[in-house]
Design a protein around this motif. Structure first.
Motif, PDB file in Angstrom:
ATOM      1  N   SER A 114       0.809  -1.224   0.000  1.00  0.00           N
ATOM      2  CA  SER A 114       0.000   0.000   0.000  1.00  0.00           C
ATOM      3  C   SER A 114       0.840   1.272   0.000  1.00  0.00           C
ATOM      4  O   SER A 114       0.315   2.371  -0.204  1.00  0.00           O
ATOM      5  CB  SER A 114      -0.916   0.008   1.227  1.00  0.00           C
ATOM      6  N   LEU A 115       2.151   1.141   0.226  1.00  0.00           N
ATOM      7  CA  LEU A 115       3.028   2.306   0.325  1.00  0.00           C
ATOM      8  C   LEU A 115       3.898   2.378  -0.932  1.00  0.00           C
ATOM      9  O   LEU A 115       4.662   1.460  -1.231  1.00  0.00           O
ATOM     10  CB  LEU A 115       3.903   2.171   1.573  1.00  0.00           C
ATOM     11  N   SER A 116       3.791   3.476  -1.659  1.00  0.00           N
ATOM     12  CA  SER A 116       4.584   3.635  -2.881  1.00  0.00           C
ATOM     13  C   SER A 116       6.039   3.894  -2.530  1.00  0.00           C
ATOM     14  O   SER A 116       6.380   4.319  -1.416  1.00  0.00           O
ATOM     15  CB  SER A 116       4.044   4.801  -3.717  1.00  0.00           C
ATOM     16  N   PHE A 117       6.924   3.664  -3.505  1.00  0.00           N
ATOM     17  CA  PHE A 117       8.343   3.959  -3.288  1.00  0.00           C
ATOM     18  C   PHE A 117       8.538   5.439  -2.970  1.00  0.00           C
ATOM     19  O   PHE A 117       9.353   5.798  -2.108  1.00  0.00           O
ATOM     20  CB  PHE A 117       9.160   3.586  -4.533  1.00  0.00           C
ATOM     21  N   GLU A 118       7.815   6.320  -3.665  1.00  0.00           N
ATOM     22  CA  GLU A 118       7.961   7.760  -3.447  1.00  0.00           C
ATOM     23  C   GLU A 118       7.561   8.148  -2.032  1.00  0.00           C
ATOM     24  O   GLU A 118       8.269   8.905  -1.354  1.00  0.00           O
ATOM     25  CB  GLU A 118       7.129   8.538  -4.467  1.00  0.00           C
ATOM     26  N   ASP A 119       6.418   7.633  -1.567  1.00  0.00           N
ATOM     27  CA  ASP A 119       5.972   7.960  -0.217  1.00  0.00           C
ATOM     28  C   ASP A 119       6.908   7.371   0.831  1.00  0.00           C
ATOM     29  O   ASP A 119       7.210   8.006   1.850  1.00  0.00           O
ATOM     30  CB  ASP A 119       4.549   7.453   0.012  1.00  0.00           C
ATOM     31  N   ALA A 120       7.383   6.159   0.604  1.00  0.00           N
ATOM     32  CA  ALA A 120       8.289   5.520   1.563  1.00  0.00           C
ATOM     33  C   ALA A 120       9.611   6.256   1.650  1.00  0.00           C
ATOM     34  O   ALA A 120      10.159   6.460   2.742  1.00  0.00           O
ATOM     35  CB  ALA A 120       8.510   4.064   1.174  1.00  0.00           C
ATOM     36  N   ALA A 121      10.139   6.682   0.504  1.00  0.00           N
ATOM     37  CA  ALA A 121      11.429   7.374   0.489  1.00  0.00           C
ATOM     38  C   ALA A 121      11.376   8.695   1.247  1.00  0.00           C
ATOM     39  O   ALA A 121      12.397   9.168   1.768  1.00  0.00           O
ATOM     40  CB  ALA A 121      11.871   7.630  -0.949  1.00  0.00           C
ATOM     41  N   ALA A 122      10.200   9.293   1.336  1.00  0.00           N
ATOM     42  CA  ALA A 122      10.062  10.583   2.010  1.00  0.00           C
ATOM     43  C   ALA A 122       9.987  10.456   3.528  1.00  0.00           C
ATOM     44  O   ALA A 122      10.016  11.467   4.233  1.00  0.00           O
ATOM     45  CB  ALA A 122       8.813  11.300   1.500  1.00  0.00           C
ATOM     46  N   LEU A 123       9.932   9.252   4.055  1.00  0.00           N
ATOM     47  CA  LEU A 123       9.689   9.066   5.488  1.00  0.00           C
ATOM     48  C   LEU A 123      10.903   9.274   6.411  1.00  0.00           C
ATOM     49  O   LEU A 123      10.789  10.006   7.410  1.00  0.00           O
ATOM     50  CB  LEU A 123       9.111   7.664   5.744  1.00  0.00           C
ATOM     51  N   PRO A 124      12.054   8.625   6.187  1.00  0.00           N
ATOM     52  CA  PRO A 124      13.044   8.488   7.266  1.00  0.00           C
ATOM     53  C   PRO A 124      13.557   9.782   7.884  1.00  0.00           C
ATOM     54  O   PRO A 124      13.440   9.985   9.104  1.00  0.00           O
ATOM     55  CB  PRO A 124      14.177   7.692   6.604  1.00  0.00           C
ATOM     56  N   THR A 125      14.168  10.666   7.098  1.00  0.00           N
ATOM     57  CA  THR A 125      14.860  11.806   7.694  1.00  0.00           C
ATOM     58  C   THR A 125      13.915  12.847   8.264  1.00  0.00           C
ATOM     59  O   THR A 125      14.320  13.646   9.111  1.00  0.00           O
ATOM     60  CB  THR A 125      15.829  12.434   6.665  1.00  0.00           C
ATOM     61  N   ILE A 126      12.669  12.870   7.837  1.00  0.00           N
ATOM     62  CA  ILE A 126      11.731  13.803   8.471  1.00  0.00           C
ATOM     63  C   ILE A 126      10.976  13.163   9.630  1.00  0.00           C
ATOM     64  O   ILE A 126      10.678  13.814  10.629  1.00  0.00           O
ATOM     65  CB  ILE A 126      10.755  14.426   7.458  1.00  0.00           C
ATOM     66  N   TYR A 127      10.671  11.869   9.530  1.00  0.00           N
ATOM     67  CA  TYR A 127       9.869  11.253  10.580  1.00  0.00           C
ATOM     68  C   TYR A 127      10.689  10.708  11.743  1.00  0.00           C
ATOM     69  O   TYR A 127      10.196  10.670  12.878  1.00  0.00           O
ATOM     70  CB  TYR A 127       8.990  10.146  10.003  1.00  0.00           C
ATOM     71  N   LEU A 128      11.921  10.270  11.508  1.00  0.00           N
ATOM     72  CA  LEU A 128      12.694   9.703  12.616  1.00  0.00           C
ATOM     73  C   LEU A 128      12.982  10.731  13.718  1.00  0.00           C
ATOM     74  O   LEU A 128      12.689  10.472  14.890  1.00  0.00           O
ATOM     75  CB  LEU A 128      13.982   9.064  12.097  1.00  0.00           C
ATOM     76  N   PRO A 129      13.544  11.908  13.409  1.00  0.00           N
ATOM     77  CA  PRO A 129      13.747  12.881  14.485  1.00  0.00           C
ATOM     78  C   PRO A 129      12.436  13.411  15.052  1.00  0.00           C
ATOM     79  O   PRO A 129      12.336  13.706  16.251  1.00  0.00           O
ATOM     80  CB  PRO A 129      14.561  13.998  13.825  1.00  0.00           C
ATOM     81  N   THR A 130      11.415  13.508  14.206  1.00  0.00           N
ATOM     82  CA  THR A 130      10.120  14.002  14.664  1.00  0.00           C
ATOM     83  C   THR A 130       9.453  13.001  15.595  1.00  0.00           C
ATOM     84  O   THR A 130       8.831  13.387  16.598  1.00  0.00           O
ATOM     85  CB  THR A 130       9.212  14.299  13.457  1.00  0.00           C
ATOM     86  N   TRP A 131       9.583  11.714  15.279  1.00  0.00           N
ATOM     87  CA  TRP A 131       9.074  10.670  16.177  1.00  0.00           C
ATOM     88  C   TRP A 131       9.774  10.789  17.537  1.00  0.00           C
ATOM     89  O   TRP A 131       9.134  10.665  18.585  1.00  0.00           O
ATOM     90  CB  TRP A 131       9.317   9.294  15.571  1.00  0.00           C
ATOM     91  N   GLY A 132      11.065  11.046  17.521  1.00  0.00           N
ATOM     92  CA  GLY A 132      11.801  11.217  18.767  1.00  0.00           C
ATOM     93  C   GLY A 132      11.272  12.371  19.594  1.00  0.00           C
ATOM     94  O   GLY A 132      11.147  12.271  20.823  1.00  0.00           O
ATOM     95  N   ILE A 133      10.950  13.483  18.926  1.00  0.00           N
ATOM     96  CA  ILE A 133      10.441  14.648  19.658  1.00  0.00           C
ATOM     97  C   ILE A 133       9.023  14.416  20.166  1.00  0.00           C
ATOM     98  O   ILE A 133       8.720  14.646  21.345  1.00  0.00           O
ATOM     99  CB  ILE A 133      10.488  15.903  18.762  1.00  0.00           C
TER     100      ILE A 133
END
Length: 320
Positions: A114-133
């Motif tokens: 259900s997750l496209s390559f484009e949507d998946a590629a956009a996740l790590p560097t914005i969501y990882l630090p944000t998840w931490g906060i």
């Protein structure tokens, strides 16, 4: 200078996998690395450097000692590799603005259909630090209020969606234009502040009935620190994961102890957290705001557009 051309294909060492890149996301770190700023200067003997950290694609090859994964599997990559010292793809080692990239097997996370390559590629560097906060360190609760500074940035758009889609808390978005305020609300923010037209601290107090916010999500640094810090409620938390608008700010120590405040920083996050982020994205709890998708050959154009800071969300490099 960004050049588009051929490089040798990477080899899979022990514990590595080769990922056939299908999409790679542009981050502010790519601009810094290209310019050699903020501790990202690449040694001459390591040039040319392939830029790009975040990516998603298919496993093309398994290196020695790799188990639990299979060729052809669709995956997204945590770009922070190793721990002694950690290395960022595209900055400290060859990156993902390419057809193939070698990464540690422990850094890849399978993605659902259900997750496209484009949507998946956009996740790590914005969501990882944000998840931490928001989740790990900030421990935001559904009955609390958070403000997102620079809500049009990648981290900002991720923070809005975590606050609303995962936690269910009240979200205030602060950004630089009325159009970006509108888009932030479309993404889920309850309130918006145009900090170029309104007093940030005053509007926070007005929107919270004088109480202040429980959490600040800041990827900008000095520019808004003092106003946002002063607008924290008693027991409030201030999380920072970037300094795009300056390194140094004044801290009112009296407020720090008398209001029992907490200030902390996050830098990326674990691959286990990335699994939780992918799971939330697969369920539709969070998503990605994409400004534009461009072919690999047009990466330099995407850099130029990002430098203008007029975008809302992510630039995605599509690899055919």
């Amino acid at each position: 200078m960004i050049q588009y051309g051929d490089m040798p294909e990477p080899a899979a060492g022990p514990g590595d996998v080769i990922v056939r890149v299908r999409a790679s996301a542009l981050n502010r770190l790519d601009l810094y690395t290209r310019a050699g700023l903020r501790g990202t200067k690449v040694a001459p003997e390591e040039m040319p450097r392939i830029l790009g950290g975040d990516c998603a694609g298919e496993i093309a090859e398994l290196g020695p000692e790799v188990s639990g994964l299979s060729v052809g599997q669709h995956v997204v990559v945590n770009p922070l590799c190793g721990s002694n010292p950690p290395q960022m793809l595209g900055t400290n080692r060859q990156g993902s603005n390419a057809e193939y990239v070698a990464v540690p097997a422990e850094n890849v996370v399978p993605i659902p259909d259900s997750l496209s390559f484009e949507d998946a590629a956009a996740l790590p560097t914005i969501y990882l630090p944000t998840w931490g906060i928001v989740v790990r360190e900030g421990r935001l609760q559904a009955n609390e209020t958070a403000i997102v500074l620079s809500s049009s940035s990648g981290v900002g758009t991720a923070a809005i969606q975590l606050i609303k889609g995962v936690v269910g808390a009240t979200c205030i978005a602060a950004t630089s234009t009325g159009e970006k305020v509108r888009k932030s609300k479309e993404l889920g923010a309850d309130y918006g502040i145009n900090y170029k037209m309104e007093d940030l601290g005053q509007r926070i107090r007005e929107l919270t009935g004088g109480r202040g916010v429980d959490l600040v999500v800041d990827s900008t640094g000095a520019a808004f620190f003092e106003d946002a810090y002063a607008a924290l409620a008693r027991g409030g938390r201030y999380g920072i994961c970037g300094v795009t608008a300056g390194y140094q700010a004044q801290i009112h120590l009296g407020q720090l102890f008398s209001k029992e405040l907490r200030i902390f920083g996050t830098f990326m996050g674990s691959t286990d957290e990335l699994r939780r982020i992918v799971d939330a994205a697969g369920k539709g709890q969070i998503g990605t705001a994409i400004q534009a998708s461009v072919p690999l050959a047009a990466t330099a154009d995407a850099h130029e557009e990002m430098e203008k800071s007029e975008h809302f969300g992510k630039f995605i490099i599509v690899v055919p």
